[in-house]
Design an enzyme around this catalytic site. Sequence first.
Site, short mmCIF file in Angstrom:
data_model
loop_
_atom_site.label_atom_id
_atom_site.label_comp_id
_atom_site.label_asym_id
_atom_site.label_seq_id
_atom_site.Cartn_x
_atom_site.Cartn_y
_atom_site.Cartn_z
N GLU A 17 0.80 -1.23 0.00
CA GLU A 17 0.00 0.00 0.00
C GLU A 17 0.83 1.27 0.00
OE1 GLU A 17 -2.76 -0.46 3.22
OE2 GLU A 17 -4.04 -1.79 2.05
N LYS A 21 5.59 -1.33 1.80
CA LYS A 21 5.03 -1.51 3.14
C LYS A 21 5.06 -2.99 3.51
CE LYS A 21 0.66 -0.69 5.58
NZ LYS A 21 -0.76 -0.33 5.40
C1 BGC Z 1 -2.50 -3.75 5.25
C2 BGC Z 1 -3.55 -4.49 4.46
C3 BGC Z 1 -4.47 -5.22 5.43
C4 BGC Z 1 -5.05 -4.28 6.45
C5 BGC Z 1 -5.89 -4.98 7.49
C6 BGC Z 1 -3.18 -2.83 6.24
O1 BGC Z 1 -2.23 -2.19 7.03
O2 BGC Z 1 -1.68 -3.00 4.40
O3 BGC Z 1 -2.93 -5.41 3.58
O4 BGC Z 1 -5.48 -5.84 4.71
O5 BGC Z 1 -3.99 -3.62 7.11
O6 BGC Z 1 -5.13 -5.92 8.19
#
Ligand code: BGC
Length: 762
Positions: free
Chosen positions: A476, A577
Amino acid sequence: MSSLTVLKEPIFSPHTLKKYASLMAAGNGYLGLRACHEEDYTEQTRGMYLAGFYHRASPNEASELVNLPDVLQMRIEMDGEIFTLLSGEILSYQRELCFATGELRRSVLWLAPNGKRYQIDSQRFVSAQQLCLICSRISITPLDDRAVITVSTGIDATQTNSGRQHLDETSVRVFEQRYLQGKYQTQNGADEVVISSFCEVAGDTNSSFYAKNRRLMQHCNARVAAGDSFVLVKTSWVTHSLDNEDHGSNLAEHALENLMTCVAQGYDKLLAESTRTWNNWWLRGRVVIDTHHYRDQQALDFALYHLFAMTPTHSERCSIAAKGLTGEGYKGHVFWDTEVFLLPFHLLTQPNIARQLISYRWHNLAGARRKAQIKGYCGALFPWESARTGDEETPKFAAINIRTGLRQKVASALAEHHLVADIAWAVDIYFQTTGDDVFMRERGVCLLMETARFWISRVTETNGRLELHDVIGPDEYTEHVNNNAYTNYLAYHNVARALSYHRQFSTQPDRKFIDEASDFLARLWLPTDNDQQILAQDDSFLSKPSIDLTDYKAKQGTQAILLDYSRAEVNEMQILKQADVVMLAYMLPWLFTPEQLRANLDYYEPRTIHDSSLSKAIHAVVAARSGRCEQAYQFWQQACLIDLGDEPHSCDDGIHAAATGAIWLGAVQGFAGLTIEQGELHFNPCLPLEWRAISFPLYWQGAHIQLTLTQQKLTINNPSVQPIVLWLGQTRFSVQLGEQILTLAEFISPITGSGTIKGLDE
Ligand code: BGC
């Protein structure tokens, strides 16, 4: 079976109250209860949640998992001293969660400011057997002198979600001078929750009741001789109107009847009944390792304890929230975490649970179709964050920048579309594992085709080839890119599996779908690796500059990079990330040779901060598959510390649910080397030297087998007459009834592999 581990809280500290309230939370998939102390502390966040019980407070806000009225809190007074561990002196303190029984126990020897010592012991559990049931017991013993002991407890509806009240109190009653009952309704009037409690106090006690300011309370008062104990057993029954045929007064009446039946049985019998259900859980899923690293076994037990506590098996209408039922983080929403990180454990131990989790998506197809339509696509575009209805629940904005007053937009709902293919991936492995063609005919094929239709409509045609533009992959920190490799390959897999299952199961071929899917598969751009065997994360990634991430990696999990750089700046650098290409290697293992795995791990890992809890364990699996057992073990141990490590605030607002599933993935899919490929079960073990053996039960195509792997041998116990086919390395076996022992050295040579990133072998 070796005995189950326990989780101990080392000391009482106001700094870790929230963390341990999450780590030691109780639950049964229906109900979750944070492990708060009976007495109140400002630093403590109480929480009780029901799976799927959400409420949206205003049209501009996302739905939240409602924090329910509290039944645990007790105001305890001895000889006029209010019990709190912040005053007086703690002479001894133990608190531990017993994974075998699900019981949380605390034992405190307290020297009160009045100079007298009191022993305060408490126990509690949420029943694994009777989903609505919570039992607690507290015993207070004055050690130095006789004492007047007063305890006030009841049903406290002043709880909120960080100040936001979702419930109206509709009625509070005391029946027969004994049973407390509160009825509450979500403020939109849609759903009702009924909480009933009963307190039993042995001996000569005065009790009175009152209701004031959203609290329905019982006040108990007794004189206790030195060395005698004041014992209060509280039984509570929590039920709600969702998925329940009972409504209104019926719901409340039945709740009271059930409560009375439980009260008649008493704490110990109810605990024994609940423990039997836990035993069954451990038998079906426990991973046992032979090692002198106690914490490795503890991490696996912790993971499976919470996998039970978080997973709703009573209803297909709810799924697993990102923090399970242990806190309000992510507002209790459901992410791809469920299908990719949590479902494999269930699938390979109790596949009916996996079917239920997939069915949650199936029930929410209408919301996914709505979202696709609004965005101008076909098929089903599942929401990035999901709650009750399948409509998008991702908050539009993240934290506010308090200097500028501007809010940062959350882009995931707009472009993090890989979730659609992740759901399809889960349907595919479900069928490969179970062969459940009824499910495929009724739900699975429909899910695959609707998700495939989305991808077919999602492409951009560029010089004759089909590309996926403006997406966010699992990483992300890299937003709005073209041809994210993870997304393209998973989308291809989604459409390919949809086409294949459509051909297999549908009686009426859908010509339009077949033509469109075939064209998509023929023309979708699948990025290839470069001459260093690196697969580009997306079209632009490899041309961006890199920076030294050492400091940020040291603070992983905290998103510290965003304090120094804006998101836009991070986006223009090679900063991950979480696992992205490495994630692809986990999902579709046959695409990569071990050499390619190593090359991509070596390239991407130094660029990955692991700010997401979903990253480390996947690196462990992929490192193990590449033949690097010790590196895999290091990643895995670090993944185990995400919640269990020393960081005092690692899980204040709930545990990282997906990370628990990933602990299991690391052990079974990493070290035992399990993969599912083309309907067959493969093992390429890579056991860390620190482990002498790993043993675990496994469901595969109708049979429940037991596997034990040592550094030298794989032992498979197949109790069913049906033979099991599996691969060890490059050799295919049929395992008949009974035990079969395979010597690893005969079958596992230094890892080779036949993968190719050039295309998908469907
Ligand atoms: C992550 C996602 C994840 C979400 C909920 C985020 O910080 O980047 O991949 O689905 O957290 O756990």
